[in-house]
Scaffold this active site. Sequence first.
Site, short mmCIF file in Angstrom:
data_model
loop_
_atom_site.label_atom_id
_atom_site.label_comp_id
_atom_site.label_asym_id
_atom_site.label_seq_id
_atom_site.Cartn_x
_atom_site.Cartn_y
_atom_site.Cartn_z
N LEU A 54 0.84 -1.19 0.00
CA LEU A 54 0.00 0.00 0.00
C LEU A 54 0.88 1.24 0.00
O LEU A 54 1.13 1.84 1.04
CB LEU A 54 -0.93 -0.01 1.22
CG LEU A 54 -1.95 1.09 1.31
CD1 LEU A 54 -2.92 1.04 0.14
CD2 LEU A 54 -2.71 1.00 2.62
N PRO A 55 1.38 1.62 -1.19
CA PRO A 55 2.21 2.82 -1.25
C PRO A 55 1.37 4.07 -1.00
O PRO A 55 0.20 4.12 -1.39
CB PRO A 55 2.78 2.81 -2.66
CG PRO A 55 1.84 1.97 -3.46
CD PRO A 55 1.23 1.00 -2.50
N HIS A 56 1.95 5.03 -0.31
CA HIS A 56 1.23 6.26 -0.02
C HIS A 56 2.22 7.35 0.33
O HIS A 56 3.40 7.10 0.59
CB HIS A 56 0.22 6.06 1.10
CG HIS A 56 0.82 5.55 2.37
ND1 HIS A 56 1.19 4.25 2.54
CD2 HIS A 56 1.16 6.19 3.52
CE1 HIS A 56 1.71 4.08 3.75
NE2 HIS A 56 1.71 5.26 4.36
N ALA A 57 1.73 8.57 0.35
CA ALA A 57 2.49 9.75 0.76
C ALA A 57 1.49 10.69 1.41
O ALA A 57 0.31 10.39 1.53
CB ALA A 57 3.18 10.40 -0.43
#
Length: 63
Positions: A54-57
């Site tokens: 779950l890539p996020h920024a």
Amino acid sequence: MQFSNESLSWEDAISLSAQPLLEQGKIENCYVEAMINKVKEFGPFINLGQGIALPHARPDEGV
């Protein structure tokens, strides 16, 4: 959901998975770059296990 029959780098996988959001105008290109940079800075914290990531920024980085 995005799929590829190619072997992708993790950076390319993040970019590919972001395409629908980019096309819908939900995120900007800088958000994709921010997700990639977060992994480079903090390591693979996006790995939830069992083949799920779950890539996020931060929202202020292009959402």
